[in-house]
Motif scaffolding. Sequence first.
Motif, mmCIF file in Angstrom:
data_model
loop_
_atom_site.group_PDB
_atom_site.id
_atom_site.type_symbol
_atom_site.label_atom_id
_atom_site.label_comp_id
_atom_site.label_asym_id
_atom_site.label_seq_id
_atom_site.Cartn_x
_atom_site.Cartn_y
_atom_site.Cartn_z
ATOM 1 N N SER A 121 2.495 -2.562 8.128
ATOM 2 C CA SER A 121 1.661 -2.726 6.941
ATOM 3 C C SER A 121 0.894 -4.049 6.946
ATOM 4 O O SER A 121 0.107 -4.311 6.032
ATOM 5 N N SER A 123 -1.996 -5.709 7.696
ATOM 6 C CA SER A 123 -3.351 -5.331 8.103
ATOM 7 C C SER A 123 -4.100 -6.450 8.805
ATOM 8 O O SER A 123 -5.140 -6.209 9.419
ATOM 9 N N TYR A 126 -2.400 -5.611 12.462
ATOM 10 C CA TYR A 126 -2.703 -4.248 12.929
ATOM 11 C C TYR A 126 -3.843 -3.689 12.063
ATOM 12 O O TYR A 126 -3.599 -3.144 10.986
ATOM 13 N N MET A 131 -5.629 3.411 11.846
ATOM 14 C CA MET A 131 -4.436 3.209 11.038
ATOM 15 C C MET A 131 -4.747 3.052 9.557
ATOM 16 O O MET A 131 -3.837 3.166 8.726
ATOM 17 N N TRP A 132 -6.003 2.801 9.211
ATOM 18 C CA TRP A 132 -6.343 2.508 7.821
ATOM 19 C C TRP A 132 -7.531 3.342 7.374
ATOM 20 O O TRP A 132 -8.448 3.609 8.144
ATOM 21 N N LYS A 143 -6.683 0.872 0.299
ATOM 22 C CA LYS A 143 -6.503 1.195 1.712
ATOM 23 C C LYS A 143 -5.183 1.928 1.906
ATOM 24 O O LYS A 143 -4.143 1.495 1.400
ATOM 25 N N LEU A 145 -2.393 3.376 4.613
ATOM 26 C CA LEU A 145 -1.873 3.172 5.958
ATOM 27 C C LEU A 145 -1.401 4.497 6.538
ATOM 28 O O LEU A 145 -0.720 5.269 5.869
ATOM 29 N N ASN A 146 -1.751 4.753 7.778
ATOM 30 C CA ASN A 146 -1.310 5.955 8.479
ATOM 31 C C ASN A 146 -0.581 5.538 9.748
ATOM 32 O O ASN A 146 -1.179 4.898 10.629
ATOM 33 N N THR A 147 0.684 5.874 9.846
ATOM 34 C CA THR A 147 1.481 5.461 11.002
ATOM 35 C C THR A 147 1.766 6.597 11.975
ATOM 36 O O THR A 147 2.360 6.369 13.026
#
Length: 247
Positions: A121, A123, A126, A131-132, A143, A145-147
């Motif tokens: 998380s 940002s 990463y 991912m965002w 925003k 977050l996609n993991t």
Amino acid sequence: INMTRFEFQFPERRQFFLENSDLYERAGWPDARPFFSRRVGLARDTSGLLRKVPISYGARLSGSLSQKWRTSLLYMKTKETLGMGLPSQSYTAAAIQRNFWKQSSIQLTYAEKLSLGDNLSDSSKYFHPSMWEEQTNGTATQKVLNTYNRTATIDLDLLSPDNSWYASGYLSKSFDQFATSGNVTVGGFVQHTKRTLQFFLMQTFLQKNYNAETGFVPSRGVYPGVNNTAASISRPIYPQSKRIVKI
């Protein structure tokens, strides 16, 4: 030089991915392939240019379980690449195919891309666009977050003993943290071929949120969903002529 809005699907050249790769190449349709091995070890930077991502290790197992069953398993792990805002990621692909009748088959395919780490998380560390995603809820924008990204696909191929009838279909669904709906693609094709009559009908439908990060979906980011229809019918005539073979 690509002058179009659509990404090129360059062929895979790495021998590790080429051996017994037909199960993954046949999954889905050209409009939506759930797994494309060139996604492993390549990523776009913030300028949209493809750059190499170091691969830590990988393993694969593929072959025939019997005369009717074939399977393939693949696992790859990439290294953390902070210059592109990417954590360490794992790629998993699995396919199993069952042949039946004389020339028909059904196949199940699963593909997954998973970001690894305890502080995903963050940002500032990463920040890769995959991912965002900014999403609007009323007047507020946040925003998300996609993991992970996963796809599940079923393919069916039917061919008659005399090869006059051919039918094919697929159904695929993607799963991620960006969208919980509108993430399905489906298609069907039927063809009949005889000496005096030939016809085919094809229909594909791809919803706007279908996202196969491990695959190849050329229309994603260009169109908000795609609906394709194609049909053809012909009546061949073979005249008694020395100059004309077929009309």
